[in-house]
Design a protein around this motif. Structure first.
Motif, mmCIF file in Angstrom:
data_model
loop_
_atom_site.group_PDB
_atom_site.id
_atom_site.type_symbol
_atom_site.label_atom_id
_atom_site.label_comp_id
_atom_site.label_asym_id
_atom_site.label_seq_id
_atom_site.Cartn_x
_atom_site.Cartn_y
_atom_site.Cartn_z
ATOM 1 N N ARG A 96 41.662 44.087 24.781
ATOM 2 C CA ARG A 96 42.114 45.467 24.551
ATOM 3 C C ARG A 96 41.882 45.858 23.091
ATOM 4 O O ARG A 96 41.390 46.947 22.778
ATOM 5 C CB ARG A 96 43.599 45.593 24.915
ATOM 6 C CG ARG A 96 44.077 47.039 24.989
ATOM 7 C CD ARG A 96 45.514 47.132 25.464
ATOM 8 N NE ARG A 96 45.622 46.963 26.901
ATOM 9 C CZ ARG A 96 46.230 45.928 27.515
ATOM 10 N NH1 ARG A 96 46.775 44.962 26.797
ATOM 11 N NH2 ARG A 96 46.279 45.858 28.817
ATOM 12 N N TRP A 117 43.913 43.467 34.717
ATOM 13 C CA TRP A 117 44.909 43.932 33.745
ATOM 14 C C TRP A 117 46.336 43.577 34.148
ATOM 15 O O TRP A 117 47.294 44.072 33.573
ATOM 16 C CB TRP A 117 44.734 45.426 33.506
ATOM 17 C CG TRP A 117 43.432 45.702 32.828
ATOM 18 C CD1 TRP A 117 42.314 46.231 33.385
ATOM 19 C CD2 TRP A 117 43.086 45.400 31.469
ATOM 20 N NE1 TRP A 117 41.293 46.283 32.457
ATOM 21 C CE2 TRP A 117 41.736 45.782 31.286
ATOM 22 C CE3 TRP A 117 43.779 44.832 30.403
ATOM 23 C CZ2 TRP A 117 41.072 45.628 30.061
ATOM 24 C CZ3 TRP A 117 43.113 44.678 29.189
ATOM 25 C CH2 TRP A 117 41.780 45.067 29.024
ATOM 26 N N SER A 169 37.037 55.527 34.826
ATOM 27 C CA SER A 169 37.354 54.683 33.674
ATOM 28 C C SER A 169 38.359 55.365 32.744
ATOM 29 O O SER A 169 38.416 56.590 32.645
ATOM 30 C CB SER A 169 36.074 54.350 32.895
ATOM 31 O OG SER A 169 35.352 55.538 32.622
ATOM 32 N N THR A 170 39.148 54.532 32.059
ATOM 33 C CA THR A 170 40.058 55.039 31.027
ATOM 34 C C THR A 170 39.248 55.186 29.738
ATOM 35 O O THR A 170 38.086 54.789 29.666
ATOM 36 C CB THR A 170 41.225 54.055 30.784
ATOM 37 O OG1 THR A 170 40.691 52.831 30.246
ATOM 38 C CG2 THR A 170 41.999 53.766 32.059
ATOM 39 N N ALA A 218 39.115 42.962 32.598
ATOM 40 C CA ALA A 218 39.320 42.715 31.164
ATOM 41 C C ALA A 218 38.288 41.707 30.678
ATOM 42 O O ALA A 218 37.785 41.790 29.561
ATOM 43 C CB ALA A 218 40.731 42.192 30.918
ATOM 44 N N PRO A 237 36.955 47.454 37.738
ATOM 45 C CA PRO A 237 37.194 47.177 36.319
ATOM 46 C C PRO A 237 37.623 45.729 36.103
ATOM 47 O O PRO A 237 38.028 45.045 37.042
ATOM 48 C CB PRO A 237 38.335 48.141 35.978
ATOM 49 C CG PRO A 237 39.090 48.295 37.265
ATOM 50 C CD PRO A 237 38.073 48.177 38.363
ATOM 51 N N ARG A 242 38.222 46.449 22.354
ATOM 52 C CA ARG A 242 37.773 47.726 22.916
ATOM 53 C C ARG A 242 38.218 48.900 22.043
ATOM 54 O O ARG A 242 37.476 49.854 21.864
ATOM 55 C CB ARG A 242 38.312 47.906 24.338
ATOM 56 C CG ARG A 242 37.602 47.023 25.348
ATOM 57 C CD ARG A 242 38.134 47.226 26.754
ATOM 58 N NE ARG A 242 37.365 46.477 27.736
ATOM 59 C CZ ARG A 242 37.472 46.615 29.042
ATOM 60 N NH1 ARG A 242 38.338 47.480 29.548
ATOM 61 N NH2 ARG A 242 36.722 45.883 29.865
ATOM 62 N N SER A 264 32.546 53.271 30.101
ATOM 63 C CA SER A 264 32.641 54.484 30.915
ATOM 64 C C SER A 264 31.771 54.441 32.169
ATOM 65 O O SER A 264 30.579 54.168 32.102
ATOM 66 C CB SER A 264 32.267 55.707 30.089
ATOM 67 O OG SER A 264 32.406 56.871 30.880
ATOM 68 N N ILE A 320 32.004 45.403 32.554
ATOM 69 C CA ILE A 320 32.595 44.922 31.299
ATOM 70 C C ILE A 320 31.610 45.159 30.154
ATOM 71 O O ILE A 320 30.435 45.433 30.377
ATOM 72 C CB ILE A 320 32.954 43.407 31.360
ATOM 73 C CG1 ILE A 320 31.699 42.582 31.723
ATOM 74 C CG2 ILE A 320 34.106 43.145 32.315
ATOM 75 C CD1 ILE A 320 31.900 41.064 31.628
ATOM 76 N N GLU A 326 37.845 51.811 28.458
ATOM 77 C CA GLU A 326 36.973 51.021 29.335
ATOM 78 C C GLU A 326 35.520 51.450 29.168
ATOM 79 O O GLU A 326 35.254 52.591 28.778
ATOM 80 C CB GLU A 326 37.392 51.224 30.802
ATOM 81 C CG GLU A 326 38.668 50.518 31.149
ATOM 82 C CD GLU A 326 39.103 50.776 32.586
ATOM 83 O OE1 GLU A 326 39.504 49.809 33.242
ATOM 84 O OE2 GLU A 326 39.051 51.933 33.041
ATOM 85 N N GLU A 366 32.582 40.505 26.832
ATOM 86 C CA GLU A 366 33.705 40.137 27.705
ATOM 87 C C GLU A 366 33.317 39.152 28.804
ATOM 88 O O GLU A 366 34.137 38.825 29.655
ATOM 89 C CB GLU A 366 34.338 41.409 28.280
ATOM 90 C CG GLU A 366 34.969 42.248 27.181
ATOM 91 C CD GLU A 366 35.302 43.668 27.583
ATOM 92 O OE1 GLU A 366 35.983 44.344 26.774
ATOM 93 O OE2 GLU A 366 34.893 44.129 28.653
#
Length: 198
Positions: free
Chosen positions: A17, A141, A56-57, A130, A128, A20, A62, A163, A60, A167
Motif C-alpha cells: 500500500r 486485501w 480500480s481504486t 496486493a 485485484p 503504491r 487502473s 498488479i 490500484e 508486486e
C-alpha cells in the motif's frame, strides 16, 4: 487465523500500500496504459466475449482505460458488488456507467444486480491483488471476497490478477482458504503460472 501468518500478511499489505501511494501521476498513467494493452491482448488470446473485472481504486493499477474500451467495443463485462455475507454480486458494465463508493471505500457500479452465480458464465476473470508470488498464490486485501468467489466456482475460467511489476514477490504467506491465480497482468507483461501445489 494463525497469529504469525496474520502478522506477515498485514506487514506485506502495508508495504505494498505504501509503495503504491508513492507513485507519481505520470507513473500511474503509464501503468494504466500498459495494463490496458496487456488486458486487450489477454482477452484476444482467450477469445473472451464475457469477462469479470473490477473498478480500480485510486491507488490500484487502473483498469479503467481497459474497461471503457472493452465496453465500447461490445465486450460483456461484469463488475463486482459487495454483499454483507462476504459474497460478491455482479452488475453489467455500461458505457455511461455510474458508480458509488461501496464497502471499504471500493468503487461499485450502479445498475441491475445479478447474483453471485452470474460470474460462472464468464470466459475470463480479472481480479485485484496486493501481491502474487512466484507460484501464483495471491495476497488480497484481507476481506476474502475473491477467495470465497473462486473457492465456490465449480468450473473456474482463467483468473488473472492485476498488479504492478514490483508486486510479483518470491512468496506470499498463505492459509487453507487462499486461492491461487492462473496468471498476472502487469503494466509490462502477462504471465501464466504452472498449477500451484497445495
Amino acid at each position: 487465523m494463525p497469529e504469525p501468518v496474520e502478522h506477515e500478511k498485514r506487514a506485506l499489505r502495508a508495504e505494498m500500500r505504501e509503495r503504491r501511494q508513492m507513485l507519481s501521476d505520470a507513473q500511474r498513467q503509464a501503468a494504466a496504459e500498459g495494463i490496458a494493452r496487456q488486458l486487450d491482448a489477454l482477452v484476444a488470446e482467450h477469445g473472451a466475449t464475457s469477462i469479470a473485472c473490477y473498478l480500480s481504486t485510486t491507488i490500484e493499477p487502473s483498469t479503467r482505460p481497459f474497461l471503457n474500451a472493452a465496453v465500447a467495443r461490445g465486450l460483456r463485462v461484469l463488475l463486482p458488488v459487495t454483499r454483507e455475507d462476504g459474497l460478491l454480486d455482479w452488475a453489467v458494465a455500461t458505457p455511461d456507467g455510474e458508480e458509488i463508493e461501496g464497502a471499504y471505500g471500493v468503487p461499485e457500479p450502479i445498475g441491475e444486480v445479478l447474483g453471485p452465480i452470474a460470474v460462472n458464465d464468464v470466459d475470463l476473470l480479472v481480479i485485484p491483488a496486493a501481491a502474487i508470488d512466484e507460484e501464483g498464490w495471491r495476497l488480497g486485501w484481507g476481506r476474502g471476497y475473491y477467495d470465497k468467489t473462486l473457492g465456490s466456482m465449480e468450473h473456474s475460467p482463467p483468473v488473472y490478477a492485476v498488479i504492478y511489476d514490483s508486486e510479483l514477490v518470491e512468496r506470499v504467506p498463505r492459509e487453507v482458504h487462499d486461492q491461487p491465480v492462473t496468471g498476472i497482468v502487469t503494466p509490462t507483461r502477462t504471465r501464466a503460472f504452472p498449477r500451484p501445489r497445495r
